[in-house]
Design a protein around this motif. Structure first.
Motif, mmCIF file in Angstrom:
data_model
loop_
_atom_site.group_PDB
_atom_site.id
_atom_site.type_symbol
_atom_site.label_atom_id
_atom_site.label_comp_id
_atom_site.label_asym_id
_atom_site.label_seq_id
_atom_site.Cartn_x
_atom_site.Cartn_y
_atom_site.Cartn_z
ATOM 1 N N MET A 1 24.870 -36.351 2.559
ATOM 2 C CA MET A 1 24.037 -37.362 3.187
ATOM 3 C C MET A 1 22.799 -37.612 2.326
ATOM 4 S SD MET A 1 23.955 -36.856 7.211
ATOM 5 C CE MET A 1 25.384 -37.312 8.111
ATOM 6 N N PRO A 2 22.358 -38.851 2.288
ATOM 7 C CA PRO A 2 21.187 -39.177 1.475
ATOM 8 C C PRO A 2 19.894 -38.664 2.094
ATOM 9 C CG PRO A 2 22.021 -41.111 2.582
ATOM 10 C CD PRO A 2 22.978 -40.010 2.870
ATOM 11 N N LYS A 3 18.974 -38.299 1.230
ATOM 12 C CA LYS A 3 17.671 -37.834 1.677
ATOM 13 C C LYS A 3 16.735 -38.997 1.920
ATOM 14 C CE LYS A 3 16.503 -33.372 0.152
ATOM 15 N NZ LYS A 3 15.631 -32.558 -0.651
ATOM 16 N N VAL A 4 15.803 -38.779 2.828
ATOM 17 C CA VAL A 4 14.727 -39.732 3.058
ATOM 18 C C VAL A 4 13.597 -39.382 2.088
ATOM 19 C CG1 VAL A 4 13.003 -40.531 4.712
ATOM 20 C CG2 VAL A 4 15.344 -40.068 5.474
ATOM 21 N N LEU A 24 -5.620 -50.614 -0.329
ATOM 22 C CA LEU A 24 -5.077 -50.891 -1.654
ATOM 23 C C LEU A 24 -3.782 -50.136 -1.933
ATOM 24 C CD1 LEU A 24 -8.414 -50.855 -3.657
ATOM 25 C CD2 LEU A 24 -7.187 -52.811 -2.697
ATOM 26 N N ALA A 25 -3.313 -49.375 -0.941
ATOM 27 C CA ALA A 25 -2.051 -48.641 -1.079
ATOM 28 C C ALA A 25 -1.414 -48.512 0.300
ATOM 29 C CB ALA A 25 -2.285 -47.258 -1.678
ATOM 30 N N CYS A 26 -0.092 -48.370 0.306
ATOM 31 C CA CYS A 26 0.620 -48.065 1.545
ATOM 32 C C CYS A 26 1.887 -47.296 1.188
ATOM 33 C CB CYS A 26 0.914 -49.320 2.367
ATOM 34 S SG CYS A 26 2.097 -50.455 1.616
ATOM 35 N N TRP A 27 2.552 -46.777 2.192
ATOM 36 C CA TRP A 27 3.708 -45.908 1.996
ATOM 37 C C TRP A 27 4.858 -46.368 2.877
ATOM 38 C CZ3 TRP A 27 -1.299 -44.841 1.867
ATOM 39 C CH2 TRP A 27 -1.788 -44.130 0.785
ATOM 40 N N TYR A 28 6.064 -46.153 2.387
ATOM 41 C CA TYR A 28 7.295 -46.477 3.100
ATOM 42 C C TYR A 28 8.221 -45.273 3.054
ATOM 43 C CZ TYR A 28 6.036 -51.430 2.504
ATOM 44 O OH TYR A 28 5.400 -52.636 2.534
ATOM 45 N N LEU A 29 9.089 -45.149 4.046
ATOM 46 C CA LEU A 29 10.195 -44.194 3.960
ATOM 47 C C LEU A 29 11.385 -44.976 3.436
ATOM 48 C CD1 LEU A 29 9.944 -42.084 7.233
ATOM 49 C CD2 LEU A 29 8.855 -41.707 5.017
ATOM 50 N N VAL A 30 12.112 -44.355 2.507
ATOM 51 C CA VAL A 30 13.214 -45.017 1.820
ATOM 52 C C VAL A 30 14.425 -44.111 1.845
ATOM 53 C CG1 VAL A 30 13.943 -45.976 -0.399
ATOM 54 C CG2 VAL A 30 11.558 -46.162 0.307
ATOM 55 N N GLN A 31 15.586 -44.712 2.048
ATOM 56 C CA GLN A 31 16.849 -43.977 1.987
ATOM 57 C C GLN A 31 17.798 -44.777 1.106
ATOM 58 O OE1 GLN A 31 19.135 -43.806 5.622
ATOM 59 N NE2 GLN A 31 20.005 -41.845 5.056
ATOM 60 N N ASP A 32 18.274 -44.169 0.035
ATOM 61 C CA ASP A 32 19.164 -44.837 -0.925
ATOM 62 C C ASP A 32 18.590 -46.159 -1.405
ATOM 63 O OD1 ASP A 32 21.072 -42.848 -0.967
ATOM 64 O OD2 ASP A 32 22.326 -43.780 0.565
#
Length: 60
Positions: A1-4, A24-32
């Motif tokens: 399974m892919p990691k977040v 001036l910055a932000c963050w996202y959770l990404v999968q594949d």
């Protein structure tokens, strides 16, 4: 399974509403390579969400 994973973006890649608030910055959770959350306004918020959903996201 892919990691977040947590991805950060800076500058003009930050959505306009957040830049208008002075961020001036932000963050996202990404999968594949696909964004699964965000934008989040702090790294601790991204880390907390990542821990809540666990290292893996189950696809439907």
């Amino acid at each position: 399974m892919p990691k977040v994973q947590i991805m950060s973006v800076i500058g003009s890649a930050v959505p306009a509403p957040l830049r208008e608030r002075g961020l001036l910055a932000c963050w996202y959770l990404v999968q594949d390579g696909v964004t699964i959350s965000g934008p989040l306004t702090s790294l601790p918020a991204a880390q907390a969400l990542s821990q809540r959903i666990g290292p893996y996201v189950l696809s439907a």
